[in-house]
Design a protein around this motif. Sequence first.
Motif, PDB file in Angstrom:
ATOM      1  N   TYR A 282     -19.299 -51.026 -47.111  1.00 37.53           N
ATOM      2  CA  TYR A 282     -18.816 -52.175 -45.750  1.00 37.53           C
ATOM      3  C   TYR A 282     -17.311 -51.907 -45.588  1.00 37.53           C
ATOM      4  N   LEU A 283     -16.548 -51.757 -46.799  1.00 45.92           N
ATOM      5  CA  LEU A 283     -15.520 -51.790 -46.464  1.00 45.92           C
ATOM      6  C   LEU A 283     -14.363 -50.917 -45.676  1.00 45.92           C
ATOM      7  N   ASN A 284     -14.259 -51.643 -44.048  1.00 35.95           N
ATOM      8  CA  ASN A 284     -14.091 -50.633 -42.989  1.00 35.95           C
ATOM      9  C   ASN A 284     -12.365 -51.657 -42.325  1.00 35.95           C
ATOM     10  N   HIS A 285     -12.414 -52.416 -43.394  1.00 34.70           N
ATOM     11  CA  HIS A 285     -10.415 -52.547 -42.879  1.00 34.70           C
ATOM     12  C   HIS A 285      -9.539 -53.453 -44.074  1.00 34.70           C
ATOM     13  N   LEU A 286      -8.978 -52.959 -44.057  1.00 32.67           N
ATOM     14  CA  LEU A 286      -7.250 -53.422 -45.238  1.00 32.67           C
ATOM     15  C   LEU A 286      -6.154 -54.001 -44.053  1.00 32.67           C
ATOM     16  N   THR A 287      -6.410 -55.150 -44.972  1.00 30.96           N
ATOM     17  CA  THR A 287      -5.422 -55.692 -43.500  1.00 30.96           C
ATOM     18  C   THR A 287      -3.755 -56.132 -44.965  1.00 30.96           C
ATOM     19  N   ARG A 288      -1.948 -55.077 -44.425  1.00 33.17           N
ATOM     20  CA  ARG A 288      -1.639 -54.957 -45.074  1.00 33.17           C
ATOM     21  C   ARG A 288      -0.844 -56.467 -44.449  1.00 33.17           C
ATOM     22  N   TYR A 289      -0.048 -57.429 -44.944  1.00 31.71           N
ATOM     23  CA  TYR A 289       0.339 -58.575 -44.070  1.00 31.71           C
ATOM     24  C   TYR A 289       2.056 -58.954 -44.917  1.00 31.71           C
ATOM     25  N   ASP A 290       2.941 -59.495 -44.227  1.00 27.52           N
ATOM     26  CA  ASP A 290       4.384 -59.726 -44.767  1.00 27.52           C
ATOM     27  C   ASP A 290       4.153 -61.331 -45.473  1.00 27.52           C
ATOM     28  N   PRO A 291       4.353 -61.598 -46.170  1.00 26.28           N
ATOM     29  CA  PRO A 291       4.067 -62.675 -46.811  1.00 26.28           C
ATOM     30  C   PRO A 291       5.448 -63.645 -45.662  1.00 26.28           C
ATOM     31  N   ARG A 292       6.344 -63.617 -45.210  1.00 30.70           N
ATOM     32  CA  ARG A 292       7.380 -63.631 -44.326  1.00 30.70           C
ATOM     33  C   ARG A 292       6.309 -64.355 -43.137  1.00 30.70           C
ATOM     34  N   SER A 293       5.672 -63.865 -42.904  1.00 32.75           N
ATOM     35  CA  SER A 293       5.252 -63.871 -41.510  1.00 32.75           C
ATOM     36  C   SER A 293       4.133 -65.771 -41.397  1.00 32.75           C
ATOM     37  N   TYR A 294       4.161 -65.572 -42.764  1.00 34.27           N
ATOM     38  CA  TYR A 294       3.221 -67.248 -42.710  1.00 34.27           C
ATOM     39  C   TYR A 294       4.359 -68.436 -43.671  1.00 34.27           C
ATOM     40  N   MET A 295       3.850 -69.587 -43.031  1.00 31.91           N
ATOM     41  CA  MET A 295       5.018 -70.465 -43.869  1.00 31.91           C
ATOM     42  C   MET A 295       4.241 -70.661 -45.583  1.00 31.91           C
ATOM     43  N   LEU A 296       5.230 -70.939 -46.382  1.00 29.66           N
ATOM     44  CA  LEU A 296       4.611 -70.579 -47.920  1.00 29.66           C
ATOM     45  C   LEU A 296       3.743 -72.271 -48.232  1.00 29.66           C
ATOM     46  N   LEU A 297       3.027 -72.119 -48.813  1.00 30.52           N
ATOM     47  CA  LEU A 297       1.846 -73.714 -49.132  1.00 30.52           C
ATOM     48  C   LEU A 297       2.234 -72.849 -50.617  1.00 30.52           C
ATOM     49  N   ASP A 298       2.918 -73.429 -51.727  1.00 25.87           N
ATOM     50  CA  ASP A 298       2.985 -72.991 -53.028  1.00 25.87           C
ATOM     51  C   ASP A 298       1.678 -74.450 -53.880  1.00 25.87           C
ATOM     52  N   ALA A 299       1.406 -74.182 -55.214  1.00 25.33           N
ATOM     53  CA  ALA A 299       0.194 -75.198 -55.856  1.00 25.33           C
ATOM     54  C   ALA A 299       1.010 -76.014 -55.699  1.00 25.33           C
ATOM     55  N   VAL A 300       1.905 -76.451 -55.986  1.00 24.07           N
ATOM     56  CA  VAL A 300       2.114 -78.012 -56.177  1.00 24.07           C
ATOM     57  C   VAL A 300       1.915 -78.230 -54.910  1.00 24.07           C
ATOM     58  N   ALA A 301       2.614 -77.483 -53.408  1.00 31.35           N
ATOM     59  CA  ALA A 301       2.180 -78.225 -52.689  1.00 31.35           C
ATOM     60  C   ALA A 301       1.245 -78.486 -51.696  1.00 31.35           C
ATOM     61  N   LEU A 302       0.048 -77.577 -52.152  1.00 35.58           N
ATOM     62  CA  LEU A 302      -1.317 -77.806 -52.071  1.00 35.58           C
ATOM     63  C   LEU A 302      -2.545 -79.261 -52.786  1.00 35.58           C
ATOM     64  N   THR A 303      -1.767 -78.973 -53.630  1.00 30.49           N
ATOM     65  CA  THR A 303      -2.692 -80.498 -54.538  1.00 30.49           C
ATOM     66  C   THR A 303      -1.408 -81.342 -54.095  1.00 30.49           C
ATOM     67  N   SER A 304      -0.765 -81.799 -53.987  1.00 29.37           N
ATOM     68  CA  SER A 304      -0.124 -82.767 -53.789  1.00 29.37           C
ATOM     69  C   SER A 304      -0.039 -83.293 -51.900  1.00 29.37           C
ATOM     70  N   LEU A 305       0.093 -82.791 -51.569  1.00 26.89           N
ATOM     71  CA  LEU A 305      -1.211 -82.329 -49.636  1.00 26.89           C
ATOM     72  C   LEU A 305      -2.443 -82.436 -49.018  1.00 26.89           C
ATOM     73  N   GLU A 306      -2.687 -82.163 -51.173  1.00 22.97           N
ATOM     74  CA  GLU A 306      -4.393 -82.188 -50.756  1.00 22.97           C
ATOM     75  C   GLU A 306      -5.248 -81.945 -49.874  1.00 22.97           C
ATOM     76  N   LEU A 307      -4.763 -80.710 -49.300  1.00 25.96           N
ATOM     77  CA  LEU A 307      -5.003 -79.913 -48.536  1.00 25.96           C
ATOM     78  C   LEU A 307      -6.854 -79.208 -48.775  1.00 25.96           C
ATOM     79  N   PHE A 308      -7.016 -78.800 -49.803  1.00 26.10           N
ATOM     80  CA  PHE A 308      -8.167 -78.409 -50.320  1.00 26.10           C
ATOM     81  C   PHE A 308      -9.003 -79.596 -50.978  1.00 26.10           C
ATOM     82  N   SER A 309      -8.553 -79.724 -52.090  1.00 25.33           N
ATOM     83  CA  SER A 309      -8.471 -80.556 -53.405  1.00 25.33           C
ATOM     84  C   SER A 309      -8.361 -82.387 -53.470  1.00 25.33           C
ATOM     85  N   SER A 310      -9.210 -82.923 -53.517  1.00 25.25           N
ATOM     86  CA  SER A 310      -8.642 -84.454 -53.870  1.00 25.25           C
ATOM     87  C   SER A 310      -8.447 -85.009 -54.868  1.00 25.25           C
TER      88      SER A 310
END
Length: 888
Positions: A282-310
């Motif tokens: 069932y592994l039919n797709h492998l997606t190669r991506y360039d990190p520069r195509s996305y906004m970077l949110l590091d662990a500090v930002a994810l935590t302090s902005l509480e995107l996924f955990s409070s």
Amino acid sequence: MDAALGAPEKMAEHSDELTPMMRQYFELCRQYDDSMVLFQVGDFYETFCEAAERCSRILEITLTQREDNTGTYPMAGIPIDNAESYIEALLDAGYRVAVADQVQDPADASGVVERAVTRVVTPGTLTEDELLHGDDNNFVASLAHDEGYGLAILDVSTGDFYATTVETASEVRNEVERFAPTEAIVAPALDPDSAASDGATDTQTPDVFDADCMVTEYAGATFDIDGASELVADYFGPPDRLLATDAEIRACGALLSYAEYVRGGEGVTEDDTDDTDTRLDYLNHLTRYDPRSYMLLDAVALTSLELFSSRAVHGQDDATLVGVLDETACALGSRKLTDWLRRPLLERDRIEARLDAVEEWTTTVQAREEVHELLRNVYDIERLISRVSRGRANARDLRSLKATLDVVPDIAEAMEGVESPKLRRLHENLDEMADVRDRIGRAIPEEPPIEITEGGVIKSGYDDELDDLRETERSGKAWIDDLEASERERTGIGSLKVGYNQVHGYYIEVTDPNLDKVPEDYTRRQTLKNSERFYTPELKEREDEIVRAEQRADELEYDLFCEVREAVAEESERVQSLAETLAELDTLVALAEVAAKHGYSRPEIVPEGIEIRNGRHPVVERTQSSFVPNDTRLDHDTLAVITGPNMAGKSTYMRQVALITILAQVGSFVPADEARLELVDRVFTRVGASDDIAGGRSTFMVEMTELADILGNATDRSLILLDEVGRGTSTTDGFAIARSVTEHVHDEIGAKTLFATHHHDLTAVADDLPNAINLHFGATERDGEVVFDHHISEGATMASYGVEVAQLAGVPESVIRRSKDLLAEDEGDSVDEGTCLRDADPSDSAPQSPPVTSASNDVLAELRRTNVADTTPLEALQLLDRLKRELD
């Protein structure tokens, strides 16, 4: 984790004396020496010796003993029917689990029953619904190094597979933090404890993987470029068409090998050959991506902005950005929403395409609500098709897939006439898969049993041979049902009974007082206390006929079910494509639902600057009874110093600007009346206080480390949030750091920056730096109480109201009175953090300079020579400590 999970040395020395079963157990322990082997013995999974003692403690189960010719040794087991809950506890304790099942029918075994490891359960390769936590992805990572770091990320339960290459280990950490894998494998030459040191040997450098991630050195051969290339090609075609670097190929090949290994291979050695039984079709797709195509949110930002955990302690688990946005109707959409938040876009065209779709759904209310309701009937077909492809799906799983396919035509009909390009594309991609739906519908009954080996999983009319066998079975049982009445009439025995048990089969039971009436054609089958059981030639013939038909029918049903399942598995790529379409559709509908319910507006993407009218914090406005909106205006390179009292809303304001920016680049409407936003490449946050005691880092050290990351990596396209930089040290040191950081960000980086501070003297930078401005939150005192207006205005303020906030927090009155007395004594003589003069003129608030000495001149000279951007946090602390001693 201690690898010694198998035989103790004394038993290994006497392996010739072991029973065949125990030799089999210890051989499996040797092969899977990194795992806890659960060894099937009848209806239990057993462990022995040291492994049994560990299992007994971890699982809180009884430790028993086994005795054979080698002596007595510990044994502990768990019931197979409830194994998953115990396996979860072993995973939580840090173990892999190798499940060794009986792969031979005990009736066919001439000696010890053959057993083999059928699966290896690890934190990052879970596929069982009972072990997966919710709808979120569960990733395993692979890291290789070859002129750069190759990183591969795979969710075995859904088939999501990503790869990228980055140059430095800090960039690896950033990408790892996007996906938060629960497990990772690394090549033996890549030390997992020093992978973040960018080639240095400093083993104290923090690991690139989170502390909760199980990191393992995996067989080096699997990372070899030739073997990895061959395996990638076997799954996806020539790797050089999919992947950009050898490091990516190595990481992907090793990860594929590991995924096959945990499926039940014999382990990985230098001489391994392909085992088709472990292939993940069932592994039919492998997606190669360039990190520069996305906004970077590091662990500090994810935590302090509480995107996924409070970080809150008030029990509101949904007080996160994903929590307030998740109006998705199915698991597919929920995962897709998380993925979009994890990787906000940097391409304007893609953002606008999403915004067009959300806008159309907000205006076509009836169609949106109809589609939203239909999507509630969509099952998690990504995980369903992975189970189907692995041969682990039951009949109910296939019916769930059919139920999803049944709703697709209705969704397509509800979307007729959509206008935005993205919605039109999704509409075109709604593959109804009528052939698959029809096959499942013809073969599988509406409410099949869970077990697939005991019959009842194939509909009548699907197969003629099966129907004949079932008819033979039914007619035979009907004949037996009539036998009791006819035999009572023939023999005159009114208490005669016809029955059945699994040991002796069908029988005719006659009580002892009636034995003299038993006909001559009865043959005794069993003697009981007060009765005898018999059979007749006709009964025996019917019994044999029924048993043969029943056994053959069950076998044929199982074979037919497997045929249907395999046929569905061959369409896994179509199912996954449909799942992707439904996931995107559900996410766009959910974003429109949120926008419509809560008054969000469409943001406008502009070349430069941020302009928000009546912006709101998307989480705080939901968790509080009232919320005061605020405007924001930042030019491309504006640095805003924000002052104001404690509790006035400075941190909330800064976070809301960041969250509105993130939402816009996700393709969502935003909580504001209007928003004109420049695309941001990264959001940096230095907000809140935290320490790392276990790692030997104080609160101030953590703050300086985060600050160093910002100064070293921010660009003029970044958004920086700074809150109380420099508060973890003395006021003089703190102000010096805050001022120099402000100047560096303004002069060297030029990023849009919000800097909240109680160093009120920092407001003077607005006079010295052309792109710096002052903003403030006000408050008034009424009858001794502080009233916050939570409204931001231009200019600076010199009041912090720290004592009043302490009073609101419940600090004892005696402490408050003494604080006010000390504050009154100190007013006019010093400027201290949190206790600045009320209503003072900023021009009168210059810090009191210490007497000028030769030592202080030397210190100032060295500070001017120091390049902050090239100074590590530890070097900065050492420098400050030395200079302070020189001044003293």
